[in-house]
Motif scaffolding. Structure first.
Motif, PDB file in Angstrom:
ATOM      1  N   ILE A 292       2.898  11.861   0.035  1.00  0.00           N
ATOM      2  CA  ILE A 292       2.928  10.924   1.164  1.00  0.00           C
ATOM      3  C   ILE A 292       1.858  11.356   2.152  1.00  0.00           C
ATOM      4  CG2 ILE A 292       4.816  12.159   2.383  1.00  0.00           C
ATOM      5  CD1 ILE A 292       5.815   9.198   3.095  1.00  0.00           C
ATOM      6  N   GLN A 293       1.142  10.369   2.677  1.00  0.00           N
ATOM      7  CA  GLN A 293       0.050  10.695   3.593  1.00  0.00           C
ATOM      8  C   GLN A 293       0.565  10.989   4.993  1.00  0.00           C
ATOM      9  OE1 GLN A 293      -3.702   8.399   3.432  1.00  0.00           O
ATOM     10  NE2 GLN A 293      -2.283   6.812   2.774  1.00  0.00           N
TER      11      GLN A 293
ATOM     12  N   HIS B   4       7.803   4.995   7.749  1.00  0.00           N
ATOM     13  CA  HIS B   4       8.280   3.657   8.093  1.00  0.00           C
ATOM     14  C   HIS B   4       9.237   3.139   7.024  1.00  0.00           C
ATOM     15  CE1 HIS B   4       5.384   2.074   5.169  1.00  0.00           C
ATOM     16  NE2 HIS B   4       4.448   2.828   5.730  1.00  0.00           N
TER      17      HIS B   4
ATOM     18  N   GLY C 147       8.972   0.903   4.796  1.00  0.00           N
ATOM     19  CA  GLY C 147       8.398   0.774   3.443  1.00  0.00           C
ATOM     20  C   GLY C 147       8.428   2.116   2.738  1.00  0.00           C
ATOM     21  N   ASN C 148       8.040   3.177   3.441  1.00  0.00           N
ATOM     22  CA  ASN C 148       8.069   4.527   2.848  1.00  0.00           C
ATOM     23  C   ASN C 148       9.492   4.892   2.449  1.00  0.00           C
ATOM     24  OD1 ASN C 148       5.813   5.726   5.421  1.00  0.00           O
ATOM     25  ND2 ASN C 148       5.276   4.981   3.396  1.00  0.00           N
TER      26      ASN C 148
ATOM     27  N   GLY D 276      10.976   2.257  -0.263  1.00  0.00           N
ATOM     28  CA  GLY D 276      10.191   2.247  -1.504  1.00  0.00           C
ATOM     29  C   GLY D 276      10.181   3.587  -2.203  1.00  0.00           C
ATOM     30  N   ALA D 277      10.172   4.692  -1.434  1.00  0.00           N
ATOM     31  CA  ALA D 277       9.941   5.986  -2.069  1.00  0.00           C
ATOM     32  C   ALA D 277      10.911   7.076  -1.631  1.00  0.00           C
ATOM     33  CB  ALA D 277       8.499   6.428  -1.784  1.00  0.00           C
TER      34      ALA D 277
ATOM     35  N   VAL E 148       7.615   6.403  -6.546  1.00  0.00           N
ATOM     36  CA  VAL E 148       6.686   5.721  -5.622  1.00  0.00           C
ATOM     37  C   VAL E 148       7.172   4.309  -5.378  1.00  0.00           C
ATOM     38  CG1 VAL E 148       4.468   6.895  -6.035  1.00  0.00           C
ATOM     39  CG2 VAL E 148       5.244   5.126  -7.637  1.00  0.00           C
ATOM     40  N   GLY E 149       6.652   3.698  -4.325  1.00  0.00           N
ATOM     41  CA  GLY E 149       6.933   2.286  -4.072  1.00  0.00           C
ATOM     42  C   GLY E 149       6.174   1.425  -5.073  1.00  0.00           C
TER      43      GLY E 149
ATOM     44  N   ASP F   5       4.147  -0.784  -4.609  1.00  0.00           N
ATOM     45  CA  ASP F   5       2.733  -0.973  -4.249  1.00  0.00           C
ATOM     46  C   ASP F   5       1.834  -0.001  -5.019  1.00  0.00           C
ATOM     47  OD1 ASP F   5       4.037   1.078  -2.623  1.00  0.00           O
ATOM     48  OD2 ASP F   5       2.115   1.290  -1.608  1.00  0.00           O
ATOM     49  N   GLN F   6       2.440   1.038  -5.583  1.00  0.00           N
ATOM     50  CA  GLN F   6       1.652   2.077  -6.253  1.00  0.00           C
ATOM     51  C   GLN F   6       1.580   1.882  -7.765  1.00  0.00           C
ATOM     52  OE1 GLN F   6      -0.047   4.831  -5.087  1.00  0.00           O
ATOM     53  NE2 GLN F   6       0.177   3.980  -3.052  1.00  0.00           N
TER      54      GLN F   6
ATOM     55  N   VAL G 263       7.694  -3.659   0.502  1.00  0.00           N
ATOM     56  CA  VAL G 263       8.227  -4.097   1.795  1.00  0.00           C
ATOM     57  C   VAL G 263       7.083  -4.663   2.641  1.00  0.00           C
ATOM     58  CG1 VAL G 263       9.396  -3.291   3.903  1.00  0.00           C
ATOM     59  CG2 VAL G 263      10.044  -2.341   1.675  1.00  0.00           C
TER      60      VAL G 263
ATOM     61  N   LYS H 289       1.647  -5.958   3.167  1.00  0.00           N
ATOM     62  CA  LYS H 289       2.523  -4.829   2.872  1.00  0.00           C
ATOM     63  C   LYS H 289       2.620  -3.956   4.119  1.00  0.00           C
ATOM     64  CE  LYS H 289       0.527  -0.793   1.089  1.00  0.00           C
ATOM     65  NZ  LYS H 289       0.691   0.484   0.443  1.00  0.00           N
ATOM     66  N   MET H 290       3.834  -3.467   4.401  1.00  0.00           N
ATOM     67  CA  MET H 290       3.997  -2.554   5.529  1.00  0.00           C
ATOM     68  C   MET H 290       3.240  -1.273   5.198  1.00  0.00           C
ATOM     69  SD  MET H 290       7.505  -1.135   7.330  1.00  0.00           S
ATOM     70  CE  MET H 290       8.064  -2.717   7.901  1.00  0.00           C
ATOM     71  N   SER H 291       2.318  -0.887   6.075  1.00  0.00           N
ATOM     72  CA  SER H 291       1.509   0.303   5.782  1.00  0.00           C
ATOM     73  C   SER H 291       1.000   0.906   7.079  1.00  0.00           C
ATOM     74  CB  SER H 291       0.317  -0.103   4.910  1.00  0.00           C
ATOM     75  OG  SER H 291      -0.562   0.970   4.785  1.00  0.00           O
ATOM     76  N   LYS H 292       0.920   2.237   7.074  1.00  0.00           N
ATOM     77  CA  LYS H 292       0.436   2.923   8.274  1.00  0.00           C
ATOM     78  C   LYS H 292      -0.961   2.421   8.630  1.00  0.00           C
ATOM     79  CE  LYS H 292       2.609   6.911   6.340  1.00  0.00           C
ATOM     80  NZ  LYS H 292       1.919   7.397   5.149  1.00  0.00           N
TER      81      LYS H 292
HETATM   82  P1  ADP Z   1       1.171   4.057   3.731  1.00  0.00           P
HETATM   83  O1  ADP Z   1       0.681   2.892   2.881  1.00  0.00           O
HETATM   84  O2  ADP Z   1       2.056   3.592   4.818  1.00  0.00           O
HETATM   85  O3  ADP Z   1       0.054   4.952   4.223  1.00  0.00           O
HETATM   86  P2  ADP Z   1       1.654   6.132   1.769  1.00  0.00           P
HETATM   87  O4  ADP Z   1       0.375   5.739   1.080  1.00  0.00           O
HETATM   88  O5  ADP Z   1       1.687   7.456   2.444  1.00  0.00           O
HETATM   89  O6  ADP Z   1       2.070   4.967   2.789  1.00  0.00           O
HETATM   90  O7  ADP Z   1       2.837   6.021   0.729  1.00  0.00           O
HETATM   91  C1  ADP Z   1       3.936   6.895   0.656  1.00  0.00           C
HETATM   92  C2  ADP Z   1       4.963   6.296  -0.273  1.00  0.00           C
HETATM   93  O8  ADP Z   1       5.572   5.154   0.336  1.00  0.00           O
HETATM   94  C3  ADP Z   1       4.370   5.806  -1.589  1.00  0.00           C
HETATM   95  O9  ADP Z   1       5.236   6.150  -2.648  1.00  0.00           O
HETATM   96  C4  ADP Z   1       4.316   4.316  -1.439  1.00  0.00           C
HETATM   97  O10 ADP Z   1       4.462   3.643  -2.680  1.00  0.00           O
HETATM   98  C5  ADP Z   1       5.500   4.041  -0.542  1.00  0.00           C
HETATM   99  N1  ADP Z   1       5.247   2.834   0.258  1.00  0.00           N
HETATM  100  C6  ADP Z   1       4.336   2.730   1.255  1.00  0.00           C
HETATM  101  N2  ADP Z   1       4.368   1.502   1.794  1.00  0.00           N
HETATM  102  C7  ADP Z   1       5.310   0.810   1.098  1.00  0.00           C
HETATM  103  C8  ADP Z   1       5.815  -0.530   1.182  1.00  0.00           C
HETATM  104  N3  ADP Z   1       5.356  -1.387   2.097  1.00  0.00           N
HETATM  105  N4  ADP Z   1       6.791  -0.912   0.322  1.00  0.00           N
HETATM  106  C9  ADP Z   1       7.276  -0.034  -0.611  1.00  0.00           C
HETATM  107  N5  ADP Z   1       6.843   1.236  -0.726  1.00  0.00           N
HETATM  108  C10 ADP Z   1       5.878   1.659   0.108  1.00  0.00           C
END
Ligand code: ADP
Length: 333
Positions: free
Chosen positions: A14-15, A21, A23-24, A27-28, A149-150, A152-153, A188, A196-199
């Motif tokens: 995880i980054q 959040h 999603g993290n 999803g994971a 992993v989520g 998205d991966q 998510v 996609k919910m993402s940092k």
């Molecule tokens: P971000 O995209 O927020 O930077 P990371 O790349 O650090 O998140 O991902 C950490 C974990 O969270 C991974 O396994 C990723 O698949 C999962 N993840 C991140 N965003 C989502 C999301 N919107 N829905 C489902 N899983 C997610």
């Protein structure tokens, strides 16, 4: 007496590029916690990866510290799993370089997340292009066979499998092909209801935010854009607030029906969601505050994690050195 069979190994990264959040978590992280009991589990705070988006040293260090607290608070137990900081084990980067020499550029260029992150405004650096190759190295260096992993991966995991196959074809069968472990959650969506919910997209609901901050963020979420007046019927299938209710109560079908028939309004549905999220994470938020009060704890956990995984990684790198001709001829060269 027979030796107990070696447990399969799990790795996920995880980054530390922002706060954990929903999603993290959905999803994971739920699977990180579930898998630590049955597998030899390693969870990495991937700070090399975060350099693609975080360009301030003090901030990256702070975010790394915070991410360890997040993972401990959601339920990772350092007695059961290893929590590591990627940069404490620079062989991850070494193996990534070696993988780079077997990966055609086109494989990295076609990764969907590469395109998405550029659309989010992330700088188009070599590091961003190379991101999934480093991810493959993170997994392979421990010969992990399962990766929670989520969804998205999914494409990255497929690429990881292709990369280890390409390496094994060239140098012999050193690495297993990793399989993803997905949770029940779909990808998510963010507070914008679109992406996609993402940092990196700035559209997150941080799970450890203060209650008022969660209320503020949820209240501003984009719902069904065609539901303009309170009396208009809503479409729960396109409303992310309704979709998120699925994870925070067994009455989500009633909630969705209330929206569809305009019995309830978006404001109430959001208020209910915010309160449920706050309640759900309350014990974890309290645990996190307790852990944060001990300033030395995080570094102790990371040092123990690195010490635990170092022999595994060294054994793999000895095989890689022997097969590729890197470094002096070792014991198994
Ligand atoms: P971000 O995209 O927020 O930077 P990371 O790349 O650090 O998140 O991902 C950490 C974990 O969270 C991974 O396994 C990723 O698949 C999962 N993840 C991140 N965003 C989502 C999301 N919107 N829905 C489902 N899983 C997610």
């Amino acid at each position: 007496m027979t030796e107990p069979a070696a447990r399969e190994r799990v790795l996920s990264g995880i980054q530390p590029s922002g706060a954990s959040h929903l999603g993290n978590y959905l999803g994971a992280q739920v699977n990180y916690v579930a898998l630590q009991d049955q597998f030899d589990a390693i969870y990495a705070i991937v700070d090399f990866h975060a350099l693609t988006t975080v360009h301030d040293g003090a901030l990256l260090r702070k975010l790394t510290h915070e991410m360890v607290l997040d993972l401990l608070a959601v339920g990772l137990d350092p007695k059961k799993c290893a929590l590591i900081r990627q940069s404490d084990l620079p062989e991850h980067a070494e193996l990534s370089w070696i993988f780079n020499t077997v990966v055609p550029v086109a494989w990295a260029e076609r990764t969907p997340t590469y395109k998405e992150k550029r659309e989010d405004g992330v700088e188009n650096s070599m590091g961003l292009l190379d991101y999934p190759v480093l991810q493959a190295a993170d997994i392979a260096i421990y010969k992990a066979s399962r990766v929670p992993v989520g969804k998205d991966q999914a494409a990255h995991l497929e690429l990881s499998r292709e990369i280890v196959r390409a390496f094994n074809r060239r140098y012999g069968p050193i690495f297993p092909e990793p399989q993803p472990v997905f949770s029940d959650a779909p990808v998510v969506l963010g507070t914008d209801g679109q992406k996609k919910m993402s940092k990196s997209a700035n559209n997150t609901i941080p799970i450890f935010a203060e209650p008022d901050e969660v209320r503020r963020i949820v209240q501003k979420m984009v719902t069904d854009p065609l539901r303009i007046k309170r009396t208009d019927p809503g479409r729960p299938e396109v409303c992310n607030v309704c979709q998120l209710h699925r994870f925070f109560g067994s009455d989500y079908l009633q909630i969705q029906d209330g929206e569809r028939t305009a019995r309830t309004g978006c404001v109430e549905t959001k208020q209910l969601l915010a309160e449920r999220i706050i309640e759900f994470f309350r014990p974890m938020r309290e645990e996190r505050a307790r852990l944060a009060a001990d300033p030395g704890h995080v570094e102790e956990v990371l040092a123990a994690g690195a010490a635990k995984v170092r022999p595994i990684l060294e054994a793999t790198m000895a095989e890689v050195h022997a097969a590729t001709g890197i470094g002096p001829r070792g014991a198994i060269g």
